[in-house]
Write a protein that holds these residues in place. Structure first.
Motif, mmCIF file in Angstrom:
data_model
loop_
_atom_site.group_PDB
_atom_site.id
_atom_site.type_symbol
_atom_site.label_atom_id
_atom_site.label_comp_id
_atom_site.label_asym_id
_atom_site.label_seq_id
_atom_site.Cartn_x
_atom_site.Cartn_y
_atom_site.Cartn_z
ATOM 1 N N PRO A 1 0.836 -1.207 0.000
ATOM 2 C CA PRO A 1 0.000 0.000 0.000
ATOM 3 C C PRO A 1 0.869 1.253 0.000
ATOM 4 C CG PRO A 1 -0.649 -1.516 1.773
ATOM 5 C CD PRO A 1 0.614 -2.056 1.182
ATOM 6 N N ALA A 2 0.542 2.171 -0.893
ATOM 7 C CA ALA A 2 1.371 3.367 -1.037
ATOM 8 C C ALA A 2 0.489 4.594 -1.170
ATOM 9 C CB ALA A 2 2.260 3.236 -2.271
ATOM 10 N N LEU A 3 1.084 5.743 -0.850
ATOM 11 C CA LEU A 3 0.380 7.028 -0.998
ATOM 12 C C LEU A 3 1.380 8.111 -1.364
ATOM 13 C CD1 LEU A 3 -1.922 9.154 -0.575
ATOM 14 C CD2 LEU A 3 -1.283 9.194 1.845
ATOM 15 N N ILE A 4 1.075 8.825 -2.439
ATOM 16 C CA ILE A 4 1.790 10.068 -2.738
ATOM 17 C C ILE A 4 0.754 11.187 -2.659
ATOM 18 C CG2 ILE A 4 1.568 9.818 -5.264
ATOM 19 C CD1 ILE A 4 4.373 11.198 -5.446
ATOM 20 N N PHE A 5 1.100 12.247 -1.936
ATOM 21 C CA PHE A 5 0.158 13.362 -1.819
ATOM 22 C C PHE A 5 0.825 14.653 -2.263
ATOM 23 C CE2 PHE A 5 2.061 14.972 2.115
ATOM 24 C CZ PHE A 5 2.574 13.841 2.718
#
Ligand SMILES: [Zn+2]
Ligand SMILES: [Zn+2]
Length: 447
Positions: A390-394
Protein backbone atom coordinates in the motif's frame (compact mmCIF):
# COMPACT_ATOMS: atom_id res chain seq x y z
CA UNK A 1 -21.96 18.35 37.78
CA UNK A 2 -19.83 15.47 38.93
CA UNK A 3 -21.08 13.41 36.01
CA UNK A 4 -19.71 16.00 33.61
CA UNK A 5 -16.14 15.43 34.73
CA UNK A 6 -15.69 11.97 33.22
CA UNK A 7 -17.45 13.20 30.09
CA UNK A 8 -15.01 16.08 29.77
CA UNK A 9 -12.14 13.69 30.48
CA UNK A 10 -13.38 11.37 27.76
CA UNK A 11 -13.58 14.24 25.30
CA UNK A 12 -10.04 15.17 26.22
CA UNK A 13 -8.76 11.70 25.32
CA UNK A 14 -10.01 12.22 21.80
CA UNK A 15 -8.85 15.78 21.23
CA UNK A 16 -6.47 17.12 23.90
CA UNK A 17 -3.68 14.60 23.44
CA UNK A 18 -3.34 15.06 19.68
CA UNK A 19 -3.54 18.82 20.23
CA UNK A 20 -0.62 18.62 22.65
CA UNK A 21 1.32 16.45 20.22
CA UNK A 22 0.55 18.89 17.40
CA UNK A 23 1.79 21.75 19.49
CA UNK A 24 5.07 20.01 20.16
CA UNK A 25 5.42 19.17 16.44
CA UNK A 26 4.78 22.81 15.52
CA UNK A 27 7.31 23.94 18.12
CA UNK A 28 9.86 21.44 16.83
CA UNK A 29 9.35 22.62 13.24
CA UNK A 30 9.56 26.27 14.34
CA UNK A 31 12.98 25.49 15.79
CA UNK A 32 14.17 23.97 12.49
CA UNK A 33 12.48 25.97 9.76
CA UNK A 34 15.24 28.58 9.45
CA UNK A 35 17.88 25.91 8.90
CA UNK A 36 15.59 23.98 6.54
CA UNK A 37 14.96 27.03 4.35
CA UNK A 38 18.73 27.64 4.20
CA UNK A 39 19.20 24.00 3.17
CA UNK A 40 16.50 24.38 0.51
CA UNK A 41 18.09 27.48 -0.99
CA UNK A 42 21.48 25.82 -1.05
CA UNK A 43 20.03 22.75 -2.81
CA UNK A 44 18.19 25.03 -5.22
CA UNK A 45 21.40 26.78 -6.29
CA UNK A 46 23.21 23.46 -6.82
CA UNK A 47 20.87 21.24 -8.85
CA UNK A 48 22.07 18.08 -10.60
CA UNK A 49 20.57 16.27 -13.59
CA UNK A 50 19.03 12.80 -13.48
CA UNK A 51 21.76 10.10 -13.27
CA UNK A 52 24.23 12.75 -11.99
CA UNK A 53 22.98 13.42 -8.43
CA UNK A 54 26.37 12.73 -6.86
CA UNK A 55 26.75 15.78 -4.59
CA UNK A 56 23.05 15.96 -3.68
CA UNK A 57 23.11 12.29 -2.61
CA UNK A 58 26.31 12.75 -0.60
CA UNK A 59 24.76 15.74 1.20
CA UNK A 60 21.58 13.80 2.08
CA UNK A 61 23.64 10.83 3.29
CA UNK A 62 25.77 13.06 5.51
CA UNK A 63 22.74 14.81 7.03
CA UNK A 64 20.86 11.56 7.75
CA UNK A 65 23.94 9.90 9.22
CA UNK A 66 24.34 12.86 11.60
CA UNK A 67 20.74 12.30 12.73
CA UNK A 68 21.53 8.69 13.70
CA UNK A 69 20.24 6.84 10.63
CA UNK A 70 22.09 3.84 9.26
CA UNK A 71 22.90 5.10 5.75
CA UNK A 72 23.87 3.20 2.60
CA UNK A 73 24.94 5.13 -0.49
CA UNK A 74 25.08 4.36 -4.20
CA UNK A 75 22.08 2.05 -4.25
CA UNK A 76 20.85 1.68 -7.82
CA UNK A 77 21.67 -0.31 -10.94
CA UNK A 78 20.64 1.06 -14.34
CA UNK A 79 20.27 -0.87 -17.58
CA UNK A 80 23.10 1.31 -18.85
CA UNK A 81 26.06 0.06 -16.83
CA UNK A 82 27.97 3.30 -17.54
CA UNK A 83 25.62 5.18 -15.21
CA UNK A 84 26.07 5.27 -11.43
CA UNK A 85 23.04 4.81 -9.19
CA UNK A 86 23.25 7.51 -6.53
CA UNK A 87 20.38 6.20 -4.40
CA UNK A 88 20.52 6.79 -0.64
CA UNK A 89 18.86 4.41 1.84
CA UNK A 90 18.67 5.49 5.49
CA UNK A 91 17.26 3.09 8.08
CA UNK A 92 16.24 3.74 11.67
CA UNK A 93 15.19 0.67 13.66
CA UNK A 94 13.05 1.39 16.70
CA UNK A 95 11.82 -1.95 18.03
CA UNK A 96 9.11 -4.22 16.67
CA UNK A 97 6.43 -2.59 14.57
CA UNK A 98 5.54 -1.65 11.01
CA UNK A 99 8.13 -0.86 8.35
CA UNK A 100 7.45 2.44 6.58
CA UNK A 101 9.31 3.80 3.56
CA UNK A 102 9.42 7.53 2.82
CA UNK A 103 10.82 8.58 -0.53
CA UNK A 104 12.17 11.85 -1.87
CA UNK A 105 13.47 12.22 -5.39
CA UNK A 106 16.70 14.20 -5.89
CA UNK A 107 17.13 15.09 -9.57
CA UNK A 108 16.71 18.39 -11.43
CA UNK A 109 15.86 19.25 -15.05
CA UNK A 110 17.63 20.73 -18.09
CA UNK A 111 15.83 24.07 -17.73
CA UNK A 112 17.31 27.57 -17.62
CA UNK A 113 15.91 29.22 -14.49
CA UNK A 114 14.05 32.50 -15.00
CA UNK A 115 12.38 32.95 -11.61
CA UNK A 116 14.58 35.90 -10.60
CA UNK A 117 14.80 34.66 -6.99
CA UNK A 118 18.13 35.53 -5.28
CA UNK A 119 18.95 31.82 -4.94
CA UNK A 120 18.20 31.01 -8.62
CA UNK A 121 20.34 28.33 -10.23
CA UNK A 122 23.04 29.35 -12.70
CA UNK A 123 24.32 25.79 -12.98
CA UNK A 124 25.19 24.16 -16.30
CA UNK A 125 26.32 20.59 -16.65
CA UNK A 126 26.75 17.84 -19.21
CA UNK A 127 23.77 15.58 -19.78
CA UNK A 128 23.95 11.83 -20.51
CA UNK A 129 24.76 12.61 -24.15
CA UNK A 130 27.65 14.90 -23.10
CA UNK A 131 25.82 18.08 -24.14
CA UNK A 132 26.23 21.16 -21.93
CA UNK A 133 22.77 22.21 -20.63
CA UNK A 134 21.35 24.58 -17.99
CA UNK A 135 20.04 22.87 -14.85
CA UNK A 136 17.20 23.86 -12.52
CA UNK A 137 15.12 22.27 -9.79
CA UNK A 138 12.02 23.10 -11.86
CA UNK A 139 9.96 20.24 -10.41
CA UNK A 140 10.68 21.14 -6.79
CA UNK A 141 12.59 17.99 -5.88
CA UNK A 142 14.70 20.28 -3.65
CA UNK A 143 11.50 20.94 -1.65
CA UNK A 144 11.07 17.17 -1.36
CA UNK A 145 14.66 16.62 -0.17
CA UNK A 146 14.37 19.39 2.42
CA UNK A 147 11.06 17.95 3.61
CA UNK A 148 12.62 14.49 3.90
CA UNK A 149 15.49 15.89 5.99
CA UNK A 150 13.05 17.84 8.18
CA UNK A 151 10.86 14.76 8.65
CA UNK A 152 13.97 12.68 9.43
CA UNK A 153 14.87 15.11 12.19
CA UNK A 154 11.34 15.21 13.62
CA UNK A 155 11.08 11.42 13.75
CA UNK A 156 14.55 11.04 15.28
CA UNK A 157 13.53 13.55 17.98
CA UNK A 158 10.11 11.94 18.54
CA UNK A 159 11.49 8.40 18.69
CA UNK A 160 9.58 7.65 21.90
CA UNK A 161 6.27 8.15 20.06
CA UNK A 162 6.70 5.49 17.38
CA UNK A 163 7.95 1.94 16.89
CA UNK A 164 9.04 -0.14 13.94
CA UNK A 165 11.51 0.43 11.11
CA UNK A 166 11.70 3.69 9.22
CA UNK A 167 13.35 3.73 5.79
CA UNK A 168 14.13 7.04 4.14
CA UNK A 169 15.01 7.05 0.45
CA UNK A 170 16.88 9.62 -1.61
CA UNK A 171 15.93 8.48 -5.08
CA UNK A 172 17.82 9.48 -8.23
CA UNK A 173 16.44 9.80 -11.76
CA UNK A 174 12.74 10.35 -11.20
CA UNK A 175 12.47 12.63 -14.23
CA UNK A 176 13.78 9.84 -16.44
CA UNK A 177 11.52 7.39 -14.56
CA UNK A 178 14.26 4.80 -14.11
CA UNK A 179 15.55 5.67 -10.62
CA UNK A 180 13.08 3.72 -8.49
CA UNK A 181 13.45 0.66 -10.73
CA UNK A 182 17.26 0.94 -10.51
CA UNK A 183 17.10 0.95 -6.69
CA UNK A 184 14.74 -2.03 -6.59
CA UNK A 185 16.99 -3.89 -9.04
CA UNK A 186 19.93 -3.22 -6.73
CA UNK A 187 18.20 -5.02 -3.85
CA UNK A 188 16.22 -2.28 -2.14
CA UNK A 189 13.76 -4.89 -0.84
CA UNK A 190 16.30 -7.66 -0.16
CA UNK A 191 19.31 -5.80 1.27
CA UNK A 192 16.93 -3.62 3.31
CA UNK A 193 13.56 -4.49 4.92
CA UNK A 194 10.55 -4.55 2.59
CA UNK A 195 8.09 -1.89 3.73
CA UNK A 196 4.50 -2.42 4.84
CA UNK A 197 3.68 1.07 3.55
CA UNK A 198 5.35 3.51 1.16
CA UNK A 199 4.87 7.29 1.30
CA UNK A 200 5.97 10.26 -0.81
CA UNK A 201 4.92 13.80 -1.50
CA UNK A 202 5.17 16.13 -4.49
CA UNK A 203 4.90 19.88 -4.51
CA UNK A 204 2.00 21.32 -6.48
CA UNK A 205 2.18 24.31 -8.81
CA UNK A 206 -1.62 24.79 -8.61
CA UNK A 207 -2.29 24.47 -4.88
CA UNK A 208 -1.94 27.18 -2.27
CA UNK A 209 1.04 26.83 0.06
CA UNK A 210 -0.05 25.55 3.47
CA UNK A 211 -2.46 23.05 1.95
CA UNK A 212 -2.27 19.33 1.21
CA UNK A 213 -4.18 17.51 -1.53
CA UNK A 214 -4.77 13.79 -1.98
CA UNK A 215 -6.37 11.42 -4.48
CA UNK A 216 -7.56 7.95 -3.44
CA UNK A 217 -7.05 5.24 -6.08
CA UNK A 218 -5.29 6.08 -9.36
CA UNK A 219 -3.53 9.41 -8.90
CA UNK A 220 -1.06 9.58 -11.79
CA UNK A 221 -1.03 7.75 -15.12
CA UNK A 222 1.35 5.16 -16.50
CA UNK A 223 3.79 6.52 -19.02
CA UNK A 224 5.30 4.65 -21.94
CA UNK A 225 7.63 6.07 -24.57
CA UNK A 226 7.33 4.78 -28.13
CA UNK A 227 9.71 5.46 -31.02
CA UNK A 228 8.54 5.03 -34.60
CA UNK A 229 10.82 4.97 -37.59
CA UNK A 230 8.77 5.55 -40.74
CA UNK A 231 10.72 4.37 -43.75
CA UNK A 232 10.15 5.38 -47.34
CA UNK A 233 12.09 5.63 -50.56
CA UNK A 234 13.88 8.93 -51.07
CA UNK A 235 14.07 10.83 -54.36
CA UNK A 236 14.40 14.32 -55.88
CA UNK A 237 11.67 16.66 -54.59
CA UNK A 238 10.38 17.05 -58.14
CA UNK A 239 9.93 13.28 -58.60
CA UNK A 240 7.26 12.07 -56.09
CA UNK A 241 6.43 9.33 -58.60
CA UNK A 242 9.91 7.84 -58.03
CA UNK A 243 9.58 8.02 -54.23
CA UNK A 244 7.63 6.57 -51.34
CA UNK A 245 7.36 9.79 -49.35
CA UNK A 246 7.83 9.14 -45.59
CA UNK A 247 6.92 12.77 -44.75
CA UNK A 248 3.38 12.51 -46.10
CA UNK A 249 3.11 9.07 -44.55
CA UNK A 250 4.25 10.43 -41.16
CA UNK A 251 1.58 13.13 -41.39
CA UNK A 252 -1.08 10.49 -42.12
CA UNK A 253 0.16 8.31 -39.26
CA UNK A 254 0.04 11.22 -36.79
CA UNK A 255 -3.56 11.99 -37.72
CA UNK A 256 -4.58 8.32 -37.76
CA UNK A 257 -3.12 7.88 -34.24
CA UNK A 258 -5.59 10.50 -32.98
CA UNK A 259 -8.48 8.14 -33.67
CA UNK A 260 -7.17 5.49 -31.25
CA UNK A 261 -8.16 7.46 -28.15
CA UNK A 262 -11.22 9.07 -29.72
CA UNK A 263 -12.64 6.01 -31.55
CA UNK A 264 -11.17 2.81 -30.07
CA UNK A 265 -10.82 3.57 -26.37
CA UNK A 266 -13.68 3.68 -23.89
CA UNK A 267 -14.47 7.29 -22.95
CA UNK A 268 -14.58 6.06 -19.35
CA UNK A 269 -10.91 5.03 -19.47
CA UNK A 270 -8.61 8.06 -19.55
CA UNK A 271 -5.87 7.77 -22.19
CA UNK A 272 -3.47 10.09 -24.03
CA UNK A 273 -1.34 9.55 -27.13
CA UNK A 274 0.90 12.54 -27.83
CA UNK A 275 3.38 12.75 -30.68
CA UNK A 276 5.97 14.99 -29.05
CA UNK A 277 8.66 14.94 -31.71
CA UNK A 278 8.91 14.54 -35.48
CA UNK A 279 12.19 14.65 -37.35
CA UNK A 280 12.87 14.00 -41.00
CA UNK A 281 14.51 15.42 -44.08
CA UNK A 282 17.34 17.86 -44.70
CA UNK A 283 16.33 20.18 -47.55
CA UNK A 284 13.42 21.66 -49.54
CA UNK A 285 13.88 19.59 -52.64
CA UNK A 286 14.73 16.14 -51.30
CA UNK A 287 12.22 13.47 -50.36
CA UNK A 288 14.01 11.72 -47.46
CA UNK A 289 14.32 8.03 -46.69
CA UNK A 290 12.88 8.19 -43.21
CA UNK A 291 11.03 10.18 -40.56
CA UNK A 292 11.28 9.55 -36.82
CA UNK A 293 8.45 10.09 -34.34
CA UNK A 294 8.62 10.12 -30.53
CA UNK A 295 5.40 9.40 -28.70
CA UNK A 296 4.25 9.34 -25.09
CA UNK A 297 1.37 7.10 -24.10
CA UNK A 298 -0.58 7.65 -20.86
CA UNK A 299 -3.24 5.47 -19.22
CA UNK A 300 -4.31 4.19 -15.82
CA UNK A 301 -5.32 0.59 -16.40
CA UNK A 302 -2.70 -1.83 -17.70
CA UNK A 303 -5.18 -3.40 -20.18
CA UNK A 304 -5.79 0.05 -21.67
CA UNK A 305 -2.05 0.70 -21.96
CA UNK A 306 -1.49 -2.60 -23.78
CA UNK A 307 -4.41 -1.94 -26.14
CA UNK A 308 -3.10 1.54 -26.99
CA UNK A 309 0.36 0.16 -27.76
CA UNK A 310 -1.06 -2.59 -29.99
CA UNK A 311 -3.25 -0.04 -31.80
CA UNK A 312 -0.30 2.31 -32.40
CA UNK A 313 1.59 -0.52 -34.09
CA UNK A 314 -1.43 -1.65 -36.15
CA UNK A 315 -2.40 1.87 -37.29
CA UNK A 316 1.19 2.78 -38.19
CA UNK A 317 1.87 -0.38 -40.16
CA UNK A 318 -1.58 -0.34 -41.79
CA UNK A 319 -1.17 3.27 -42.92
CA UNK A 320 2.23 2.41 -44.42
CA UNK A 321 0.69 -0.53 -46.24
CA UNK A 322 -2.03 1.72 -47.67
CA UNK A 323 0.69 4.13 -48.86
CA UNK A 324 2.35 1.32 -50.82
CA UNK A 325 5.46 0.98 -48.63
CA UNK A 326 7.04 -2.40 -49.41
CA UNK A 327 7.01 -4.96 -46.61
CA UNK A 328 10.77 -4.82 -46.11
CA UNK A 329 10.44 -1.08 -45.37
CA UNK A 330 7.51 -1.40 -42.94
CA UNK A 331 7.67 1.12 -40.07
CA UNK A 332 9.69 0.07 -37.04
CA UNK A 333 7.71 0.61 -33.83
CA UNK A 334 9.75 0.32 -30.63
CA UNK A 335 8.23 0.46 -27.15
CA UNK A 336 10.98 1.69 -24.82
CA UNK A 337 11.98 -0.91 -22.21
CA UNK A 338 13.40 1.82 -19.93
CA UNK A 339 11.20 4.88 -20.34
CA UNK A 340 8.17 3.25 -18.85
CA UNK A 341 6.46 3.50 -15.49
CA UNK A 342 3.23 2.03 -14.18
CA UNK A 343 0.29 4.14 -13.02
CA UNK A 344 0.55 5.48 -9.47
CA UNK A 345 -2.14 3.97 -7.31
CA UNK A 346 -2.90 5.39 -3.88
CA UNK A 347 -4.23 2.58 -1.72
CA UNK A 348 -7.74 3.87 -0.86
CA UNK A 349 -7.79 2.64 2.77
CA UNK A 350 -4.30 4.00 3.47
CA UNK A 351 -5.17 7.29 1.75
CA UNK A 352 -8.34 7.81 3.80
CA UNK A 353 -6.50 6.91 7.01
CA UNK A 354 -3.68 9.40 6.37
CA UNK A 355 -6.13 12.06 5.12
CA UNK A 356 -7.95 11.74 8.45
CA UNK A 357 -4.66 12.31 10.29
CA UNK A 358 -3.93 15.34 8.05
CA UNK A 359 -7.29 16.88 8.93
CA UNK A 360 -6.52 16.57 12.65
CA UNK A 361 -3.01 17.90 12.20
CA UNK A 362 -3.45 20.65 9.58
CA UNK A 363 -7.14 21.52 9.88
CA UNK A 364 -10.00 20.56 7.56
CA UNK A 365 -9.62 23.77 5.52
CA UNK A 366 -6.04 22.82 4.58
CA UNK A 367 -6.74 19.28 3.35
CA UNK A 368 -8.42 18.85 -0.03
CA UNK A 369 -9.33 15.93 -2.23
CA UNK A 370 -8.15 16.45 -5.81
CA UNK A 371 -8.79 14.63 -9.12
CA UNK A 372 -6.26 12.31 -10.74
CA UNK A 373 -3.92 13.64 -13.45
CA UNK A 374 -2.26 12.15 -16.55
CA UNK A 375 1.30 13.07 -15.50
CA UNK A 376 3.47 10.18 -14.29
CA UNK A 377 5.76 9.31 -11.40
CA UNK A 378 8.02 6.36 -10.83
CA UNK A 379 6.96 6.22 -7.17
CA UNK A 380 4.50 3.56 -8.37
CA UNK A 381 7.42 1.12 -8.59
CA UNK A 382 7.71 0.88 -4.77
CA UNK A 383 4.26 -0.77 -4.61
CA UNK A 384 5.47 -3.67 -6.77
CA UNK A 385 3.16 -5.37 -9.24
CA UNK A 386 -0.55 -5.43 -8.47
CA UNK A 387 -0.10 -2.55 -5.96
CA UNK A 388 1.04 -5.19 -3.43
CA UNK A 389 2.54 -2.68 -0.98
CA UNK A 390 0.00 0.00 0.00
CA UNK A 391 1.37 3.37 -1.04
CA UNK A 392 0.38 7.03 -1.00
CA UNK A 393 1.79 10.07 -2.74
CA UNK A 394 0.16 13.36 -1.82
CA UNK A 395 0.47 16.95 -3.03
CA UNK A 396 1.91 19.83 -1.02
CA UNK A 397 0.76 23.28 -2.15
CA UNK A 398 3.67 25.54 -3.14
CA UNK A 399 1.98 28.66 -4.54
CA UNK A 400 1.46 32.01 -2.77
CA UNK A 401 -2.29 32.67 -2.31
CA UNK A 402 -2.04 36.11 -3.95
CA UNK A 403 -0.60 34.51 -7.10
CA UNK A 404 -3.54 32.11 -7.31
CA UNK A 405 -5.94 35.05 -6.86
CA UNK A 406 -4.12 37.03 -9.55
CA UNK A 407 -4.25 34.08 -11.96
CA UNK A 408 -7.99 33.62 -11.30
CA UNK A 409 -8.60 37.31 -11.98
CA UNK A 410 -6.45 37.69 -15.08
CA UNK A 411 -6.92 34.25 -16.59
CA UNK A 412 -3.13 34.00 -17.00
CA UNK A 413 -2.06 30.46 -16.09
CA UNK A 414 0.37 29.94 -13.20
CA UNK A 415 3.83 28.57 -14.05
CA UNK A 416 3.54 24.77 -14.11
CA UNK A 417 5.96 22.19 -12.78
CA UNK A 418 8.99 22.06 -15.14
CA UNK A 419 8.52 25.75 -16.00
CA UNK A 420 11.57 28.05 -15.86
CA UNK A 421 9.34 30.35 -13.76
CA UNK A 422 8.22 27.84 -11.12
CA UNK A 423 9.29 29.19 -7.71
CA UNK A 424 7.73 27.45 -4.69
CA UNK A 425 7.21 29.50 -1.51
CA UNK A 426 9.96 27.95 0.64
CA UNK A 427 8.90 28.57 4.26
CA UNK A 428 5.25 27.47 4.39
CA UNK A 429 5.66 24.75 1.78
CA UNK A 430 8.51 23.06 3.67
CA UNK A 431 6.76 23.62 7.01
CA UNK A 432 3.58 21.99 5.72
CA UNK A 433 5.49 19.18 3.99
CA UNK A 434 7.42 18.29 7.15
CA UNK A 435 4.32 18.47 9.32
CA UNK A 436 2.26 16.37 6.91
CA UNK A 437 4.91 13.69 6.32
CA UNK A 438 5.76 13.44 10.03
CA UNK A 439 2.03 13.16 10.80
CA UNK A 440 1.61 10.43 8.15
CA UNK A 441 4.53 8.37 9.49
CA UNK A 442 3.41 8.77 13.12
CA UNK A 443 -0.10 7.70 12.14
CA UNK A 444 1.31 4.44 10.74
CA UNK A 445 3.97 3.81 13.38
CA UNK A 446 2.54 5.31 16.57
CA UNK A 447 2.85 3.35 19.79
ZN1 LIG B 1 9.05 16.51 -12.86
ZN1 LIG C 1 8.72 15.87 -9.85
Amino acid sequence: MRKLIPLAALFCVASCLPAAAQQSLDTLIDGQIGALVTTYKSLHTTPELSHHEEKTAAFIAKELRALGYDVTERVGKYENAQLTGYGVVAVMKNGAGPTVLVRSDMDALPVEEKTGVPYASKVRMKNDAGVDVPVMHACGHDIHITTLLGTARMLATLKDQWHGTLILIGQPAEETIDGARAMLKDGLYSRFPQPDFALALHDSADLETGKIAYTPGYALASSTSVDIKIRGIGAHGSRPDAAKDPIVLAAQVILALQTIVSRENSPLDPAVITVGSIHGGTKHNIIPDEVNLQITVRAYREEVRRKLLASIERVTKGTALAAGIPENLAPIVVVSPNEVTPATYNDPALTERIAGAFVKSLGQENVVRTPQIMASEDFAAYSLEGHRIPALIFWVGAVAPEKIKQSDETGVALPTLHSALFAPVPDTTIRTGVKAMTTAVLELMKK
